[in-house]
Design a protein around this motif. Structure first.
Motif, PDB file in Angstrom:
ATOM      1  N   ASN A  30      -0.740  37.374  53.673  1.00  0.00           N
ATOM      2  CA  ASN A  30      -1.933  37.263  52.845  1.00  0.00           C
ATOM      3  C   ASN A  30      -1.748  37.872  51.460  1.00  0.00           C
ATOM      4  OD1 ASN A  30      -1.855  39.953  53.675  1.00  0.00           O
ATOM      5  ND2 ASN A  30      -4.077  40.121  53.806  1.00  0.00           N
ATOM      6  N   ARG A  31      -0.596  38.489  51.219  1.00  0.00           N
ATOM      7  CA  ARG A  31      -0.359  39.088  49.908  1.00  0.00           C
ATOM      8  C   ARG A  31       0.703  38.299  49.152  1.00  0.00           C
ATOM      9  NH1 ARG A  31      -0.326  45.019  52.520  1.00  0.00           N
ATOM     10  NH2 ARG A  31      -2.575  45.298  52.562  1.00  0.00           N
ATOM     11  N   GLN A  50      -4.417  39.398  46.988  1.00  0.00           N
ATOM     12  CA  GLN A  50      -4.644  39.572  48.416  1.00  0.00           C
ATOM     13  C   GLN A  50      -5.611  38.464  48.806  1.00  0.00           C
ATOM     14  OE1 GLN A  50      -4.533  43.295  50.289  1.00  0.00           O
ATOM     15  NE2 GLN A  50      -6.281  42.911  51.609  1.00  0.00           N
ATOM     16  N   ASN A  97      -0.126  42.065  55.656  1.00  0.00           N
ATOM     17  CA  ASN A  97      -1.013  43.211  55.499  1.00  0.00           C
ATOM     18  C   ASN A  97      -0.852  44.230  56.628  1.00  0.00           C
ATOM     19  OD1 ASN A  97      -2.135  41.661  57.528  1.00  0.00           O
ATOM     20  ND2 ASN A  97      -4.231  42.211  57.000  1.00  0.00           N
TER      21      ASN A  97
END
Lengths: 115, 114
Positions: A30-31, A50, A97
């Motif tokens: 997700n980053r 993010q 994450n």
């Protein structure tokens, strides 16, 4: 191959033109990060997402630069009115994450040459 | 993030151990030491990281001095494919769910020779 992919790998453009690069991160990450690397130097941080939220931008990211990650998956980096000083390798990286997974996985980069 | 100092370049014979030093005298208690490498024309690749204990994985070992002001990355049996620029990075690893950027220096260019 399920790594980070970037497109195009090479871009040659004339000064003043706009260019857009795409980054596809590892699917469950997700980053997403963008870095720029000039010859003989280490990569320099540009910006970080993010999910779809852009959480940090470097002062290197001038008004001519814009990055998006509209659906929290792939990201685009656009440079408007390119200058010769924009010539560099643009690297994308992604990470999870999970606290135990701190490494960033880098793509192969997009090499931009501004004539 | 704390600044690091690395030699500009090093040579190593194939099959021998490559020991890459890094000074980080201003490191703070909650900063980790990370090592990445970048093979020519590729993106950087994570190698290893540690806080204060020595660490080992399938790629390398990381030795951190007791005062944490310096560290050494060890490639036990260097091969020609280990020729790359090696970056030592000191970085905050924040609590669960938080990330931080990597701040690269100019690294050490390791040349492995026959």
């Amino acid at each position: 191959d399920t790594g980070v992919s970037q497109d195009p790998r090479h871009k040659i453009t004339k000064r003043g033109q706009n260019v857009t690069f795409r980054c596809d991160p590892i699917s469950e990450h997700n980053r997403l990060y963008w870095y720029r690397q000039t010859l003989g130097q280490g990569p320099e941080f540009l910006t970080y997402f993010q999910n779809e939220a852009q959480l940090e931008k470097s002062r290197l990211l001038s008004d001519r630069f814009s990055a998006e990650r509209p659906k929290g998956s792939f990201s685009t980096l656009e440079i408007q009115r390119t200058e010769q000083g924009d010539s560099a390798m643009y690297l994308c990286a992604s990470s999870s994450n999970l606290a135990s997974e701190n490494e960033q996985f880098f793509g192969p980069g997009t090499r931009l040459t501004v004539l | 993030d704390a600044k690091t100092t690395q030699p500009t370049s090093m040579d190593c014979a194939e099959g021998r151990a490559a020991n890459l030093p890094c000074n980080h005298s201003t490191i703070s208690g909650n900063e980790y030491v990370y090592w990445y490498r970048q093979i020519h024309s590729q993106g950087p690749q994570y190698i290893i990281h540690g806080l204060k204990n020595n660490e080992t994985n399938e790629m390398a070992s990381l030795i951190i001095t007791e005062d944490r002001k310096s560290s050494t990355l060890i490639l036990p049996h260097a091969t020609l494919r280990d020729t790359a620029v090696y970056y030592c990075i000191v970085r905050l690893t924040l609590p669960w769910g938080t990330a931080s950027k990597l701040t690269f220096g100019t690294g050490t260019r390791l040349q492995v020779t026959l």
